[in-house]
Motif scaffolding. Structure first.
Motif, PDB file in Angstrom:
ATOM      1  N   ASP A 272     -13.286  -2.095 -36.766  1.00 19.34           N
ATOM      2  CA  ASP A 272     -14.208  -2.298 -37.456  1.00 19.34           C
ATOM      3  C   ASP A 272     -14.662  -1.341 -37.943  1.00 19.34           C
ATOM      4  O   ASP A 272     -15.805  -0.672 -37.009  1.00 19.34           O
ATOM      5  CB  ASP A 272     -15.055  -3.579 -38.086  1.00 19.34           C
ATOM      6  CG  ASP A 272     -14.316  -5.106 -38.033  1.00 19.34           C
ATOM      7  OD1 ASP A 272     -13.099  -4.362 -37.952  1.00 19.34           O
ATOM      8  OD2 ASP A 272     -14.127  -5.462 -37.204  1.00 19.34           O
ATOM      9  N   ILE A 273     -15.170  -0.774 -39.543  1.00 16.86           N
ATOM     10  CA  ILE A 273     -16.423   0.447 -39.679  1.00 16.86           C
ATOM     11  C   ILE A 273     -17.200   0.265 -40.778  1.00 16.86           C
ATOM     12  O   ILE A 273     -16.670  -0.370 -41.584  1.00 16.86           O
ATOM     13  CB  ILE A 273     -15.559   1.981 -39.403  1.00 16.86           C
ATOM     14  CG1 ILE A 273     -14.409   2.213 -38.419  1.00 16.86           C
ATOM     15  CG2 ILE A 273     -16.713   2.911 -39.468  1.00 16.86           C
ATOM     16  CD1 ILE A 273     -15.502   2.475 -37.301  1.00 16.86           C
ATOM     17  N   LEU A 274     -18.154  -0.236 -40.152  1.00 13.16           N
ATOM     18  CA  LEU A 274     -19.799  -0.312 -41.474  1.00 13.16           C
ATOM     19  C   LEU A 274     -20.295   1.358 -41.856  1.00 13.16           C
ATOM     20  O   LEU A 274     -21.262   1.582 -41.084  1.00 13.16           O
ATOM     21  CB  LEU A 274     -20.344  -1.254 -41.458  1.00 13.16           C
ATOM     22  CG  LEU A 274     -21.037  -1.895 -42.254  1.00 13.16           C
ATOM     23  CD1 LEU A 274     -20.481  -1.824 -43.619  1.00 13.16           C
ATOM     24  CD2 LEU A 274     -22.348  -3.287 -41.791  1.00 13.16           C
TER      25      LEU A 274
ATOM     26  N   LEU B 265     -12.615  -0.919 -43.321  1.00  9.69           N
ATOM     27  CA  LEU B 265     -13.684   0.200 -43.185  1.00  9.69           C
ATOM     28  C   LEU B 265     -14.191   0.198 -44.776  1.00  9.69           C
ATOM     29  O   LEU B 265     -14.076  -0.314 -45.728  1.00  9.69           O
ATOM     30  CB  LEU B 265     -13.468   1.888 -43.560  1.00  9.69           C
ATOM     31  CG  LEU B 265     -12.158   2.023 -42.565  1.00  9.69           C
ATOM     32  CD1 LEU B 265     -11.430   3.240 -42.903  1.00  9.69           C
ATOM     33  CD2 LEU B 265     -12.209   1.962 -41.137  1.00  9.69           C
ATOM     34  N   HIS B 266     -15.512  -0.472 -44.425  1.00  8.80           N
ATOM     35  CA  HIS B 266     -16.777  -1.141 -45.755  1.00  8.80           C
ATOM     36  C   HIS B 266     -17.550   0.447 -46.083  1.00  8.80           C
ATOM     37  O   HIS B 266     -17.615   0.725 -44.738  1.00  8.80           O
ATOM     38  CB  HIS B 266     -16.955  -2.250 -45.787  1.00  8.80           C
ATOM     39  CG  HIS B 266     -16.286  -3.524 -45.581  1.00  8.80           C
ATOM     40  ND1 HIS B 266     -15.021  -3.301 -44.884  1.00  8.80           N
ATOM     41  CD2 HIS B 266     -16.132  -4.509 -46.694  1.00  8.80           C
ATOM     42  CE1 HIS B 266     -14.125  -4.472 -45.219  1.00  8.80           C
ATOM     43  NE2 HIS B 266     -14.920  -5.084 -46.364  1.00  8.80           N
ATOM     44  N   VAL B 267     -18.840  -0.211 -47.168  1.00 10.59           N
ATOM     45  CA  VAL B 267     -19.321   1.096 -46.845  1.00 10.59           C
ATOM     46  C   VAL B 267     -20.915  -0.086 -47.514  1.00 10.59           C
ATOM     47  O   VAL B 267     -20.490  -0.759 -48.412  1.00 10.59           O
ATOM     48  CB  VAL B 267     -19.092   1.971 -47.681  1.00 10.59           C
ATOM     49  CG1 VAL B 267     -18.787   1.719 -49.217  1.00 10.59           C
ATOM     50  CG2 VAL B 267     -21.215   2.891 -47.988  1.00 10.59           C
ATOM     51  N   GLN B 268     -21.906   0.004 -47.033  1.00 13.11           N
ATOM     52  CA  GLN B 268     -22.956  -0.406 -48.079  1.00 13.11           C
ATOM     53  C   GLN B 268     -22.888  -0.994 -49.364  1.00 13.11           C
ATOM     54  O   GLN B 268     -23.397   0.754 -48.955  1.00 13.11           O
ATOM     55  CB  GLN B 268     -24.104  -0.786 -46.736  1.00 13.11           C
ATOM     56  CG  GLN B 268     -23.585  -1.726 -45.964  1.00 13.11           C
ATOM     57  CD  GLN B 268     -24.952  -2.092 -44.416  1.00 13.11           C
ATOM     58  OE1 GLN B 268     -25.813  -1.493 -44.778  1.00 13.11           O
ATOM     59  NE2 GLN B 268     -24.835  -3.288 -43.659  1.00 13.11           N
ATOM     60  N   VAL B 269     -23.177  -1.306 -50.159  1.00 19.44           N
ATOM     61  CA  VAL B 269     -23.998  -0.954 -50.938  1.00 19.44           C
ATOM     62  C   VAL B 269     -24.837  -1.319 -51.502  1.00 19.44           C
ATOM     63  O   VAL B 269     -25.410  -2.778 -51.312  1.00 19.44           O
ATOM     64  CB  VAL B 269     -22.831  -0.844 -52.309  1.00 19.44           C
ATOM     65  CG1 VAL B 269     -21.659   0.189 -52.230  1.00 19.44           C
ATOM     66  CG2 VAL B 269     -22.053  -2.370 -52.500  1.00 19.44           C
ATOM     67  N   LYS B 270     -26.136  -0.793 -52.684  1.00 15.02           N
ATOM     68  CA  LYS B 270     -27.502  -1.912 -52.410  1.00 15.02           C
ATOM     69  C   LYS B 270     -27.496  -2.321 -54.046  1.00 15.02           C
ATOM     70  O   LYS B 270     -26.245  -1.684 -54.827  1.00 15.02           O
ATOM     71  CB  LYS B 270     -28.534  -0.780 -52.713  1.00 15.02           C
ATOM     72  CG  LYS B 270     -29.188  -0.262 -51.030  1.00 15.02           C
ATOM     73  CD  LYS B 270     -29.724   0.773 -51.771  1.00 15.02           C
ATOM     74  CE  LYS B 270     -30.671   1.189 -50.205  1.00 15.02           C
ATOM     75  NZ  LYS B 270     -31.861   1.611 -49.764  1.00 15.02           N
ATOM     76  N   PRO B 271     -27.340  -3.892 -54.286  1.00 11.17           N
ATOM     77  CA  PRO B 271     -27.827  -3.874 -55.624  1.00 11.17           C
ATOM     78  C   PRO B 271     -27.795  -3.236 -56.945  1.00 11.17           C
ATOM     79  O   PRO B 271     -29.167  -2.007 -56.315  1.00 11.17           O
ATOM     80  CB  PRO B 271     -28.164  -5.194 -55.777  1.00 11.17           C
ATOM     81  CG  PRO B 271     -28.938  -5.357 -55.134  1.00 11.17           C
ATOM     82  CD  PRO B 271     -28.608  -4.277 -53.485  1.00 11.17           C
ATOM     83  N   SER B 272     -27.847  -2.990 -58.179  1.00 11.28           N
ATOM     84  CA  SER B 272     -28.385  -1.913 -58.952  1.00 11.28           C
ATOM     85  C   SER B 272     -29.488  -2.340 -59.771  1.00 11.28           C
ATOM     86  O   SER B 272     -30.330  -1.305 -60.032  1.00 11.28           O
ATOM     87  CB  SER B 272     -27.475  -2.379 -60.313  1.00 11.28           C
ATOM     88  OG  SER B 272     -27.027  -3.644 -60.950  1.00 11.28           O
ATOM     89  N   ASP B 273     -30.094  -3.271 -59.352  1.00  8.86           N
ATOM     90  CA  ASP B 273     -31.229  -3.446 -59.580  1.00  8.86           C
ATOM     91  C   ASP B 273     -31.867  -4.357 -58.842  1.00  8.86           C
ATOM     92  O   ASP B 273     -32.258  -6.086 -58.802  1.00  8.86           O
ATOM     93  CB  ASP B 273     -31.160  -4.402 -60.883  1.00  8.86           C
ATOM     94  CG  ASP B 273     -33.048  -4.304 -61.076  1.00  8.86           C
ATOM     95  OD1 ASP B 273     -33.976  -3.960 -60.868  1.00  8.86           O
ATOM     96  OD2 ASP B 273     -33.581  -4.400 -62.264  1.00  8.86           O
TER      97      ASP B 273
ATOM     98  N   GLY C 186     -24.795  -6.403 -48.817  1.00 16.87           N
ATOM     99  CA  GLY C 186     -23.629  -6.285 -49.749  1.00 16.87           C
ATOM    100  C   GLY C 186     -22.915  -5.165 -49.228  1.00 16.87           C
ATOM    101  O   GLY C 186     -23.132  -4.250 -48.530  1.00 16.87           O
ATOM    102  N   ALA C 187     -21.180  -5.621 -49.470  1.00 19.85           N
ATOM    103  CA  ALA C 187     -20.522  -4.444 -48.630  1.00 19.85           C
ATOM    104  C   ALA C 187     -19.052  -3.878 -50.175  1.00 19.85           C
ATOM    105  O   ALA C 187     -18.442  -4.493 -50.480  1.00 19.85           O
ATOM    106  CB  ALA C 187     -19.595  -4.109 -47.549  1.00 19.85           C
ATOM    107  N   ALA C 188     -18.950  -2.837 -50.059  1.00 21.92           N
ATOM    108  CA  ALA C 188     -17.509  -2.633 -50.906  1.00 21.92           C
ATOM    109  C   ALA C 188     -15.881  -1.943 -49.750  1.00 21.92           C
ATOM    110  O   ALA C 188     -16.632  -1.160 -48.960  1.00 21.92           O
ATOM    111  CB  ALA C 188     -17.777  -1.407 -51.596  1.00 21.92           C
ATOM    112  N   ALA C 189     -15.165  -2.304 -50.361  1.00 23.09           N
ATOM    113  CA  ALA C 189     -14.097  -2.396 -49.146  1.00 23.09           C
ATOM    114  C   ALA C 189     -13.831  -0.623 -49.167  1.00 23.09           C
ATOM    115  O   ALA C 189     -13.085  -0.386 -50.546  1.00 23.09           O
ATOM    116  CB  ALA C 189     -13.578  -3.370 -49.403  1.00 23.09           C
ATOM    117  N   LEU C 190     -13.400   0.120 -48.468  1.00 24.62           N
ATOM    118  CA  LEU C 190     -12.441   1.396 -48.062  1.00 24.62           C
ATOM    119  C   LEU C 190     -11.049   1.320 -47.810  1.00 24.62           C
ATOM    120  O   LEU C 190     -10.622   1.765 -48.956  1.00 24.62           O
ATOM    121  CB  LEU C 190     -13.108   2.698 -47.749  1.00 24.62           C
ATOM    122  CG  LEU C 190     -15.007   2.868 -48.037  1.00 24.62           C
ATOM    123  CD1 LEU C 190     -15.741   3.775 -46.663  1.00 24.62           C
ATOM    124  CD2 LEU C 190     -14.787   3.750 -49.387  1.00 24.62           C
TER     125      LEU C 190
END
Length: 588
Positions: free
Chosen positions: A520-522, A551-559, A583-587
């Motif tokens: 698991d990599i974030l 594998l995930h990357v954290q993402v910030k909400p648009s607003d 939140g996170a987006a899956a790679l």
């Protein structure tokens, strides 16, 4: 006229003599209305005939469906007799029921929708099997709110007594929580006076404690979360000895709700002297004078597992460990300050260590680093252990960068599980790798420090290759890296981060040469590693072949300041379990 010769037999509007005006705003004349009525006589007759036929067919269909249902029910009733579940022997069914007991939380509750009570509501056979299976009833969580009426308390006592009687002669695990919320703080004022409510609450508590005491000789594991006053009542009403109790967990409900009272000794303290076999002790949210936990009246030489969730100076920790020569597992929250531990303790049976440290010291970054190194190293230097299997260490200090591995004096050759939540510099992490050769599971949480993420050099040392046939951690099965930071500062070179290529090569080599099971990599933020199509294909194949890979990357909400969506307010926001709060987006 035959139906085939009738031009209206198809009943299509385009064959009607009025086809040219159907669907228009044409207003029929008197002559046209007369002709229209005459034209509809036959269609209306035919419609009536069809409706009669439909009613007849529906009646026949209804009879057929009813017969089908009856026959189906007849068949199913007989098939049920031959159902495989009926062939399960009662002892096997009982074992299945036991395996359904909750593991988190540990203690079953009086919930009709959960095991074991749900098994008493399916059928007579299951109820009989459940009731006569003692292992389903030797663990119970009880909650006694302060505002409970006398009648409701009596019902709860009766249910708990029946539950525990079903446990036969098995050892018991009991979780008993009493609310410290004052009844008058939220009950309607007209319902009951303050003095009456306090008297009722105390009477209910006494009744519940008395109902538990006939089973006290079988208490093995007890979790008490009570107010100081309730602990006092428990002390008074309990027997002089708990002959079977080996595990005690205590929590002060007063402190949990912000009420702090002054006591010379903790209210639960007298209980400890009545537990000659006590081995596991967890103390959570309990005030102890001067934090001298080692002076509590328990048989410390018997203690094998201890967890104290209170801020202790290193010297206090060593004072406790000096009293527990046979300790196997420790968990402490450590407050670093002026006191430096110096007494060495020899713990030959210690296999698990959990330490979380913090400091309120105000100092510069370099001074803070030296302070941390001195304090933690002095503590770990005082602990001599050779059988350590699991180490969990966390430190959430702002601005701190740990430049030196703080456990260099610990014997970590046998270590198999390592969980770190602290900002290690690259050289410190390298030292960590070299000092833990037999590691099986590794979790690293960098905790929001962007300067020193896991680097390619670390993964290279773990990767099988022609130049590195004997990499570090050859037994590694599980690796988890959370909050992996990729700084927005573009001055940090790519070599200071983990590249997609090195990660892919590492995973591929490990899958081919060892039994790597999970990864698991974030990654925390952009820029995250860019995987090529070939690398993505390799990773997908590894996942399909059994590697549990995320594998995930954290993402910030648009607003983030003004969230807005159609379902906002209906449901709480949903986040990935790996993603923390943003939140996170899956790679992969």
């Amino acid at each position: 006229m035959s139906e085939s010769a009738n031009p209206l037999s198809s009943w299509k509007t385009e064959h009607s003599p009025f086809a040219s005006v159907i669907g228009t705003n044409h207003v029929p004349s008197t002559v046209e209305l007369k002709s229209l009525r005459a034209h509809l006589v036959h269609p209306q007759f035919e419609l009536s005939r069809l409706e009669t036929e439909i009613d007849r067919v529906q009646t026949v269909l209804g009879d057929l469906l009813s017969k089908k249902q009856q026959i189906g029910n007849y068949i199913e009733a007989h098939r049920a007799l031959a159902s495989p579940v009926r062939q399960i022997p009662p002892e096997t069914l009982a074992e299945i029921f036991v395996q359904c007991l909750p593991t988190e939380p540990l203690y079953p509750s009086r919930n009709l929708n959960e095991a074991p009570l749900i098994f008493t509501m399916i059928c007579r056979q299951w109820r009989n099997v459940a009731i006569t299976t003692p292992r389903l009833w030797n663990s119970l969580h009880l909650f006694l709110p302060s505002q409970l009426s006398e009648e409701a308390c009596s019902r709860r006592i009766a249910g708990a007594t029946m539950w525990l009687h079903r446990s036969g002669s098995l050892p018991l695990s009991i979780s008993f929580h009493g609310s410290a919320i004052l009844p008058h703080s939220w009950m309607p004022m007209a319902d009951i006076s303050d003095s009456e409510s306090q008297a009722m609450s105390q009477a209910n508590m006494d009744s519940m404690i008395r109902s538990l005491m006939p089973f006290s000789d079988r208490f093995r594991d007890v979790f008490l979360s009570l107010s100081a006053q309730s602990f006092t009542r428990f002390n008074k009403l309990s027997p002089s000895l708990f002959p079977s109790l080996v595990s005690l967990r205590v929590r002060d409900e007063d402190i949990q709700f912000g009420a702090i009272w002054s006591w010379d000794i903790p209210a639960f303290s007298p209980l400890l002297s009545r537990m000659p076999l006590l081995k596991t002790l967890e103390i959570n949210e309990v005030l102890v004078p001067d934090k001298k936990f080692h002076l509590l009246p328990c048989n410390w030489r018997n203690i094998t597992n201890i967890a104290i969730k209170d801020s202790l100076a290193p010297v206090k920790v060593i004072a406790i460990l000096a009293e527990t020569p046979w300790i196997q597992s420790i968990s402490f929250l450590i407050a670093l300050g002026d006191d430096i531990a110096s007494t060495v303790v020899h713990l030959k049976d210690l296999v698990e260590m959990r330490l979380s440290v913090f400091s309120s010291q105000q100092m510069g970054d370099e001074a803070l680093d030296r302070f941390f190194e001195t304090q933690v190293t002095s503590l770990t230097n005082c602990i001599q252990c050779f059988a350590l299997r699991a180490l969990d260490f966390s430190s959430d200090w702002p601005r701190l960068t740990i430049s030196k591995w703080p456990f260099s004096q610990l014997q970590l050759h046998a270590l198999e599980t390592l969980n770190l939540a602290m900002p290690l510099a690259p050289n410190a992490l390298t030292e960590c790798l070299s000092q833990t050769p037999n590691l099986i599971s590794f979790q690293f949480k960098t905790a929001m420090w962007p300067k020193f993420p896991l680097r390619d050099s670390h993964l290279s040392s773990l990767t099988f290759s022609l130049n590195n046939p004997n990499p570090m951690w050859p037994r590694l099965q599980n690796i988890r890296v959370l909050d992996q930071i990729y700084a927005l500062d573009q001055s940090i070179p790519p070599s200071a981060t983990t590249s997609a290529k090195s990660l892919t090569t590492f995973l591929e080599s490990r899958s081919q040469n060892t039994s790597l099971k999970t990864c698991d990599i974030l990654y925390h933020a952009e820029p995250n590693p860019s995987f090529s199509e070939a690398e993505l294909s390799i990773l997908q194949n590894l996942k399909q072949n059994g590697l549990k890979l995320r594998l995930h990357v954290q993402v910030k909400p648009s607003d983030p300041a003004f969230p807005d969506s159609p379902d906002m307010g209906i449901q709480p926001p949903r986040h990935s379990g790996m993603a923390g709060h943003i939140g996170a987006a899956a790679l992969i």
